[in-house]
Design an enzyme around this catalytic site. Structure first.
Site, short mmCIF file in Angstrom:
data_model
loop_
_atom_site.label_atom_id
_atom_site.label_comp_id
_atom_site.label_asym_id
_atom_site.label_seq_id
_atom_site.Cartn_x
_atom_site.Cartn_y
_atom_site.Cartn_z
N ASP A 42 74.91 58.64 117.96
CA ASP A 42 75.86 57.73 118.59
C ASP A 42 77.19 58.46 118.81
O ASP A 42 77.32 59.64 118.50
CB ASP A 42 75.99 56.41 117.83
N CYS A 91 64.95 53.56 85.45
CA CYS A 91 64.81 53.84 86.88
C CYS A 91 63.89 55.03 87.11
O CYS A 91 64.10 56.10 86.54
CB CYS A 91 66.18 54.10 87.51
N ASP A 103 71.46 50.35 110.64
CA ASP A 103 71.94 51.50 109.89
C ASP A 103 73.11 51.07 109.02
O ASP A 103 73.80 50.09 109.35
CB ASP A 103 72.39 52.62 110.83
N CYS A 148 67.68 59.78 88.71
CA CYS A 148 67.82 59.30 87.33
C CYS A 148 66.94 60.09 86.38
O CYS A 148 67.35 60.43 85.27
CB CYS A 148 67.52 57.81 87.24
N HIS A 192 71.01 57.42 94.60
CA HIS A 192 70.18 56.49 93.81
C HIS A 192 70.27 55.08 94.41
O HIS A 192 69.25 54.39 94.54
CB HIS A 192 70.65 56.48 92.35
N CYS A 224 63.53 56.74 89.82
CA CYS A 224 63.89 57.61 90.95
C CYS A 224 64.16 59.04 90.48
O CYS A 224 64.47 59.28 89.31
CB CYS A 224 65.09 57.05 91.72
#
Lengths: 381, 409
Positions: free
Chosen positions: B93, B362, B254, B367, B389, B364
């Protein structure tokens, strides 16, 4: 009271002005001296030292922990009159400095006038026997301390250019900002002094004042290319150095091609040719990276020859106005009538006279963008 | 429903040493760093959005990219530059926000087309000019204000028309932008864009709006939406309304919000699927602006501050490995806090996050990799990872919502 006695040399510099020179284990400094930080006590200024700078301290610490460190410049400490000098029997200028040990941080006999970052680095560093030279004077007058503090801290720094020229001829561990510059500075040095280099003796440095291109312009383009461009492909990420001969080859091939494409603009003073000016060097430096990648990455060539570079440079030659005329920065594609927007918001054509380009980031960007846009149009499409 | 992440140089040094707090000294910024899509073992977004203003800068002011980075961006194209697998989408953009104060957009349609097509984006959004006003029941848009809104809407539509015509033969999909100051004017823009031939329309300028207002706009544009028109919401992240968005023809959006909350939000900066926590502040004595001022003026003793900072870090790390009791961590944290922020106490919030230890639960990659450091508020190496995260959590929530929608269908 506990004291520490150190062999010392008394140096008389004037009537009533005595300096004492001695060495002390780096780790012991904090037991005899503290730092007098600048602050205000009810409107009155006390102290003089600025805060510690961790980055700086870490640099010194890393150096202290390196293989064979040496710090020749002494700390400067101001002692109060509880510190006594006891001359030896044979020579009144040799003797012992007797320093009382005081636990209380506020009442230590010494204050560090110069070298607080070095002292802090010694406190933090993993060293045990490192001896630090100290120059000390004895006074109870805080004004005198402050004066010495200003005197030692207001010296003029060395010109950057001289430092960069010296860099390639050092090997020891240096502050990281200089360390990062050492390899680019070496490439510059080679470009300036190899006989077959197109830049042979053309780069202006402290020892080559007659050169026409500023060392800084070249240094910047080398660094940009090492990080983002052609030279990156020959860089060793683990050490920050790389295959210097291959890099010099790329640079020589390209800039020889530049000198042949623009003979009227090459080897002139920046005043007479914007090619030899920061603007030209920066823009053409980025073009080098772009042309190089076209042959090296896109076409898979092992090397990019002078002829390769020159044939691409010829394509942008008509747009370049190094020594006369106007850069046509406003160029807008001519559109067929039926696709022209009804209202014209496009900016007016903007022409810049060849010698109006300045060595400021705005102009450097404008020129770089322009040349690379023309290159993409002419060569990529 | 696709989620695009707008990039603004968001990467971290993977070699950052959390114990010595050091970066690798030969590291080349960006090239040796890692983006979120490189750090996680599964996607945390479907695509990235890059704006021309971030890459190019705005009227002489440098963008986030150095000149050399920018040129490499063009040489390599967006996928290679971001080391982004082809399975991801990319959207370009103009960054209309950055030139919103100008009378007219600062780029030409040709420049924008050149940017999208050289960089190799999947989609490109037409050149637009933001409208900031929005009409409410209490506040009518009229007079000069209305004139200005109309003028900007017209510019945006004219640019969109030119953009679509010139898009023929280029290798990216074109989005037209709809701006407005109330639901009807948004609908008006959408009608005109559809007439021009747009099948993809981005709806802009809604970031400041409250959710009910956004939904009103969407309802209104949905009424006149052609069945094959797809909407993209610019800068919107209201996960709780995903189902409604989908009903109104929205297929993508977004937002930087999850990342920015991790970096900047004072209260809710570490997210989990059920609860938002406050990260524990351990400001750097010599890098935190507030601390630096306090030290330089002599208001706090630097040595004492250094000692407390170090003690806080050590006890937090000790706590994470079970060697230090929570009470001891809290007591040293509050002692340090008294130094840099004597007025407010966050002891309850810190207690909460230390009691629940959300980073331990967590799964992820961040973490798992850095443990308790993810909840420390302290410089970019930790704060940006915490932002990543949060992206992970946001994307998980989105997938959950989408699953629900599919089940209903």
């Amino acid at each position: 009271m506990n004291t520490i006695s150190l062999p010392a040399l008394k140096i008389e510099q004037g009537p009533g002005r005595a300096l004492f020179s001695f060495a002390i284990k780096g780790k012991d400094i904090q037991s005899i001296a503290s730092i007098s930080r600048v602050k205000r006590h009810e409107d009155e200024l006390v102290g003089y030292q600025r805060p510690e700078v961790s980055n700086h301290i870490n640099e010194i610490k890393k150096y202290l922990e390196s293989e064979n460190p040496m710090i020749p410049n002494a700390l400067v400490i101001a002692f109060n009159s509880t510190v006594k000098f006891v001359p030896s029997e044979h020579n009144k200028n040799f003797g012992t400095l007797v320093i009382p040990i005081v636990e209380d941080e506020e009442n230590k006999p010494g204050l560090i006038v110069d070298g607080q970052q070095r002292a802090a680095a010694m406190r933090e560093a993993d060293i045990d026997a490192f001896q630090m030279p100290v120059s000390a004077f004895i006074t109870d007058d805080s004004q005198e301390q402050r004066e010495q503090f200003i005197l030692v801290n207001s010296t003029k720094p060395l010109p950057k250019g001289l430092i960069y020229e010296l860099l390639p001829y050092t090997e020891t561990k240096l502050a990281s900002s200089l360390q990062k510059r050492r390899f680019p500075a070496r490439i510059l040095d080679e470009l300036n002094h190899r006989k077959n280099s197109p830049f042979y003796q053309l780069i202006q440095t402290a020892t080559n004042p007659a050169g026409v291109v500023k060392d800084n312009s070249i240094l910047k383009l080398i660094e940009a290319s090492l990080n983002e461009g052609a030279l990156y492909f020959y860089r060793d990420a683990a050490t920050g150095t790389g295959d210097i001969d291959a890099m010099i080859d790329v640079l020589c091939n390209y800039w020889s091609a530049v000198s042949k494409t623009f003979p009227e603009a090459w080897n002139k003073k920046p005043k007479e040719s914007r090619l030899m000016h920061g603007a030209g060097m920066t823009a053409l430096g980025h073009l080098m990276d772009t042309i190089f990648e076209r042959y090296y990455v896109d076409m898979g060539q092992d090397t990019v020859t002078e002829e390769n570079f020159q044939s691409d440079l010829e394509r942008i030659k008509p747009y370049c106005k190094w020594t006369s005329g106007f850069w046509d920065f406003g160029r807008v594609e001519d559109l067929a009538d039926d696709v022209k927007p009804k209202v014209k918001f496009d900016r007016q054509a903007e022409n810049v006279k060849w010698n109006e380009l300045q060595n400021v980031s705005k102009d450097l960007q404008k020129l770089t963008n322009y040349i690379l846009a023309r290159y993409r149009e002419e060569v990529w499409n | 429903m696709k989620f695009f992440f707008p990039d603004s140089h968001d990467y971290v040094d993977p070699t950052f040493d959390f114990e010595t707090e050091k970066n690798n000294e030969h590291r080349v910024i960006q090239r040796d760093d890692k983006y979120a899509h490189e750090l996680f073992s599964k996607p945390v977004y479907d695509g990235i959005l890059v704006s021309k203003a971030i890459v190019d800068g705005v009227s002489g002011v440098k963008g986030r990219y150095s000149v050399a980075q920018r040129q490499r961006f063009f040489r390599e194209g967006i996928y290679r530059f971001f080391r982004l697998p082809k399975t991801y989408l990319t959207m370009g953009d103009c960054g209309a926000f950055s030139y919103a104060k100008e009378h007219e957009p600062i780029y030409t349609v040709d420049e924008v087309n050149e940017f999208y097509s050289n960089a190799g984006f999947t989609y490109g959004i037409s050149l637009d000019h933001i409208i900031f006003d929005f009409e409410t029941a209490k506040k009518k848009v009229e007079g000069d204000q209305l004139e200005e809104c109309l003028r900007r809407q017209e510019i945006t539509l004219e640019k969109a028309e030119e953009f679509l015509i010139k898009n023929k033969g280029l290798n990216f999909g074109a989005y037209g932008v709809a701006h407005g100051w109330n639901p009807e004017s948004y609908a008006d823009s959408v009608i005109k864009l559809q007439k021009m031939g747009y099948k993809r329309i981005a709806i802009g300028g809604m970031i400041p709006l409250k959710s009910p207002e956004i939904l009103k706009v969407l309802k209104c544009v949905n009424d006149i939406r052609k069945p094959d028109t797809q909407f993209h919401l610019l800068g919107i992240n209201r996960l709780e309304h995903i189902a409604e968005f989908a009903n109104y023809g929205v297929t993508s959006f977004d937002s930087t919000s999850p990342l920015m909350k991790g970096l900047k939000d004072d209260k809710k900066n570490y997210h989990t699927s059920t609860e938002d926590y406050t990260a524990i502040g351990v400001p750097q004595v010599d890098a935190n602006n507030n601390m630096r001022k306090l030290v330089a003026s002599g208001a706090i003793n630097q040595n004492e501050a250094f000692k407390l900072e170090k003690a806080c870090l050590e006890s937090l790390i000790g706590f994470d490995s079970g060697k230090v009791a929570k009470e001891d961590v809290l007591s040293i944290l509050t002692e340090y806090e008294k130094l840099y922020n004597p007025k407010a106490s966050r002891v309850e919030l810190m207690d909460k996050v230390l009691t629940d230890k959300p980073w331990k639960k967590c799964p992820c990659d961040i973490c798992t990799d850095i443990g308790i450091h993810v909840v420390l508020k302290r410089a970019a190496a930790r704060n940006r990872r915490r932002g990543f995260h949060n992206l992970y959590i946001a994307y998980e929530k989105l997938q959950l919502e989408l699953k629900k929608i599919n089940q209903v269908k």
